[in-house]
Design a protein around this motif. Structure first.
Motif: not given
Length: 179
Positions: A34-42, A56-63, A68-71
């Motif tokens: 899991v690596e930092q994206t271009k957007t800070p905090g994601v 299996g494959r686990l897609h992981v998004v950390t925020i 960042v705004e979470v809605k």
């Protein structure tokens, strides 16, 4: 917080982190990162998980909800009865979208929904979890532990995949899970 860095989380997004940590510390083996994206905090990545007799494959998004705004949104917010994650992402410009919650045969939500500090659907008395953002911090509570408060967003859904740091046992079948 800049509006172009919006992230939309319509389920128990942070539960993915707990599941990933649990997988790292128990018998299953995994590869990936899991690596930092271009957007800070994601951050985003995939983990290939091997369990006895299956993979299996686990897609992981950390925020970071402070960056960042979470809605929690409903398809009806955009004039739709139902919507795919792709259509919500297009309409909102969100970088990440996850489907969440359950609906009855009339597409009415089953369980708590809070958006912009307003309750839009009531809590349901079931053995599920509630994902919420309160005072800029994310939390996951069991339904029985939830008390209405100043949360900006909340969504109730289940089944919970991780409880007290342990992966729960679900019915043995091959299924995609969103967490």
């Amino acid at each position: 917080m800049k509006s172009f860095t919006r992230i939309l989380a319509i389920s128990l997004t942070l539960l993915v982190l707990m599941l990933a940590r649990s997988l790292r510390s128990s018998a299953p083996r995994h590869t990936g990162s899991v690596e930092q994206t271009k957007t800070p905090g994601v951050a985003y990545g995939t983990l290939r998980v091997r369990l006895p007799g299956r993979t299996g494959r686990l897609h992981v998004v950390t925020i970071d909800p402070n960056l960042v705004e979470v809605k929690v949104l409903k398809a009806s917010d955009y004039g739709l009865d139902v919507a795919s994650v792709e259509s919500i992402a297009r309409k909102t410009g969100a970088q990440a979208v996850i489907n969440g919650g359950f609906f009855d045969e009339y597409n009415k939500p089953l369980g708590l929904i809070v958006t912009d500090h307003k309750k839009r659907n009531p809590l349901r008395a079931v053995d599920w979890g509630v994902f919420l953002i309160r005072h800029g911090k994310a939390a996951i509570l069991h339904t029985r532990d939830y008390r209405p408060g100043p949360e900006s967003y909340a969504l109730q859904c289940g089944p919970r995949l991780v409880v007290s740091g342990k992966v729960t046992s679900l019915k043995p079948r091959k299924s995609y899970r969103a967490a």
